[in-house]
Design a protein around this motif. Structure first.
Motif, PDB file in Angstrom:
ATOM      1  N   CYS A  69       0.834  -1.212   0.000  1.00 56.41           N
ATOM      2  CA  CYS A  69       0.000   0.000   0.000  1.00 56.41           C
ATOM      3  C   CYS A  69       0.864   1.256   0.000  1.00 56.41           C
ATOM      4  CB  CYS A  69      -0.932  -0.007   1.206  1.00 56.41           C
ATOM      5  SG  CYS A  69      -2.151  -1.342   1.172  1.00 56.41           S
ATOM      6  N   VAL A  80      -4.423   2.359  -1.863  1.00 54.31           N
ATOM      7  CA  VAL A  80      -4.924   0.994  -1.957  1.00 54.31           C
ATOM      8  C   VAL A  80      -5.124   0.492  -0.534  1.00 54.31           C
ATOM      9  CG1 VAL A  80      -4.419  -1.366  -2.703  1.00 54.31           C
ATOM     10  CG2 VAL A  80      -3.686   0.568  -4.118  1.00 54.31           C
ATOM     11  N   GLU A  81      -6.286  -0.042  -0.264  1.00 55.18           N
ATOM     12  CA  GLU A  81      -6.543  -0.632   1.048  1.00 55.18           C
ATOM     13  C   GLU A  81      -6.028  -2.066   1.052  1.00 55.18           C
ATOM     14  OE1 GLU A  81     -10.548  -0.241   2.439  1.00 55.18           O
ATOM     15  OE2 GLU A  81     -10.707   1.812   1.646  1.00 55.18           O
ATOM     16  N   SER A  83      -7.241  -4.637   2.257  1.00 50.84           N
ATOM     17  CA  SER A  83      -8.294  -5.613   1.955  1.00 50.84           C
ATOM     18  C   SER A  83      -8.541  -5.755   0.454  1.00 50.84           C
ATOM     19  CB  SER A  83      -9.592  -5.234   2.666  1.00 50.84           C
ATOM     20  OG  SER A  83     -10.047  -3.961   2.217  1.00 50.84           O
ATOM     21  N   ASN A  84      -8.056  -4.803  -0.353  1.00 48.17           N
ATOM     22  CA  ASN A  84      -8.225  -4.876  -1.801  1.00 48.17           C
ATOM     23  C   ASN A  84      -7.031  -5.499  -2.521  1.00 48.17           C
ATOM     24  OD1 ASN A  84     -10.816  -3.773  -1.893  1.00 48.17           O
ATOM     25  ND2 ASN A  84      -9.994  -1.700  -1.763  1.00 48.17           N
ATOM     26  N   GLN A  86      -5.019  -8.559  -3.711  1.00 53.50           N
ATOM     27  CA  GLN A  86      -5.203  -9.986  -3.984  1.00 53.50           C
ATOM     28  C   GLN A  86      -3.828 -10.615  -4.175  1.00 53.50           C
ATOM     29  OE1 GLN A  86      -8.258 -11.434  -3.894  1.00 53.50           O
ATOM     30  NE2 GLN A  86      -8.871  -9.389  -3.248  1.00 53.50           N
ATOM     31  N   THR A 115      -4.597  -5.607  -7.792  1.00 58.23           N
ATOM     32  CA  THR A 115      -5.815  -4.943  -7.345  1.00 58.23           C
ATOM     33  C   THR A 115      -6.485  -4.269  -8.532  1.00 58.23           C
ATOM     34  OG1 THR A 115      -6.796  -3.420  -5.733  1.00 58.23           O
ATOM     35  CG2 THR A 115      -4.694  -2.748  -6.706  1.00 58.23           C
ATOM     36  N   GLU A 116      -7.795  -4.242  -8.472  1.00 56.38           N
ATOM     37  CA  GLU A 116      -8.583  -3.498  -9.449  1.00 56.38           C
ATOM     38  C   GLU A 116      -9.293  -2.335  -8.766  1.00 56.38           C
ATOM     39  OE1 GLU A 116     -11.109  -6.312 -11.457  1.00 56.38           O
ATOM     40  OE2 GLU A 116      -9.411  -7.236 -12.482  1.00 56.38           O
ATOM     41  N   ARG A 117      -8.968  -2.127  -7.484  1.00 58.64           N
ATOM     42  CA  ARG A 117      -9.616  -1.060  -6.704  1.00 58.64           C
ATOM     43  C   ARG A 117      -8.570  -0.192  -6.019  1.00 58.64           C
ATOM     44  NH1 ARG A 117     -14.484  -3.119  -3.232  1.00 58.64           N
ATOM     45  NH2 ARG A 117     -14.575  -0.863  -3.092  1.00 58.64           N
ATOM     46  N   TRP A 118      -8.643   1.097  -6.296  1.00 55.48           N
ATOM     47  CA  TRP A 118      -7.771   2.082  -5.675  1.00 55.48           C
ATOM     48  C   TRP A 118      -8.438   3.435  -5.764  1.00 55.48           C
ATOM     49  CZ3 TRP A 118      -6.595  -0.473 -10.222  1.00 55.48           C
ATOM     50  CH2 TRP A 118      -6.638   0.301 -11.387  1.00 55.48           C
ATOM     51  N   LYS A 119      -7.942   4.363  -4.978  1.00 55.78           N
ATOM     52  CA  LYS A 119      -8.448   5.736  -5.006  1.00 55.78           C
ATOM     53  C   LYS A 119      -7.373   6.628  -5.602  1.00 55.78           C
ATOM     54  CE  LYS A 119     -11.260   5.232  -0.868  1.00 55.78           C
ATOM     55  NZ  LYS A 119     -11.360   5.571   0.558  1.00 55.78           N
TER      56      LYS A 119
END
Length: 174
Positions: A69, A80-81, A83-84, A86, A115-119
């Motif tokens: 992260c 990136v959290e 938990s997101n 993989q 990951t496919e999830r981030w801010k």
């Protein structure tokens, strides 16, 4: 101390000298079949090679998840959290050429996450170490890619096409 026994300090030094391994965390940002890669520049290692968007050493007292992260934020400006993340694979690797320069010690354990999830919008945060940042389809990777990272990307490509799985543990350079 009896004959043949080592002092505690000497034993500790021997253990330290016998084996060292460097852990690193890699983050593969994905959009379907695309991955974000960064062109290395002025780093002293595989310059002019494409590499994972974010990667770096795990710091003392830091979990590999936290390191992943942190590296994503430091190198790409994205949050990136944990938990997101993989887990993709772990890789035990060596670089035989570097072994000669480092008295035979250049072993690493790399932890690859996707990951496919981030801010945030990925961007080059360390322009002094990067000559570019771009998305590439797994079927259209640029050349050259850092060799051990390419092995992971090729396994991801096979998995994406249903023709193989990414091994849980990989080795490279042995």
């Amino acid at each position: 101390m009896r004959n043949g026994e080592l002092s505690s300090a000497h034993q500790d030094q021997l253990e330290h000298d016998r084996f060292r391994v460097v852990p690193a965390a890699y983050v593969i940002l994905r959009r379907d079949d695309q991955v974000l890669l960064q062109l290395r520049s002025n780093t002293g290692y595989r310059d002019d090679h494409w590499a994972m968007g974010a990667a770096g050493h795990v710091e003392q007292g830091e979990s590999v998840f936290r390191a992943a992260c942190r590296e994503a934020f430091e190198e790409l400006g994205v949050e990136v959290e944990e938990s997101n993340l993989q887990p993709v694979t772990a890789m035990h690797r060596t670089n035989r050429d570097a072994d000669r320069r480092n008295n035979g010690i250049d072993e690493r354990v790399d932890f690859f996450f996707s990951t496919e999830r981030w801010k945030g919008k990925p961007r080059t945060m360390e322009p002094e170490k990067s000559a570019g940042l771009d998305w590439f389809a797994l079927d259209e990777l640029p050349e050259p890619v850092v060799p051990h990272e390419l092995a992971v990307l090729m396994a991801l490509r096979a998995e994406f096409h249903g023709s193989g799985d990414v091994p849980r543990i990989m080795s490279h350079g042995w």
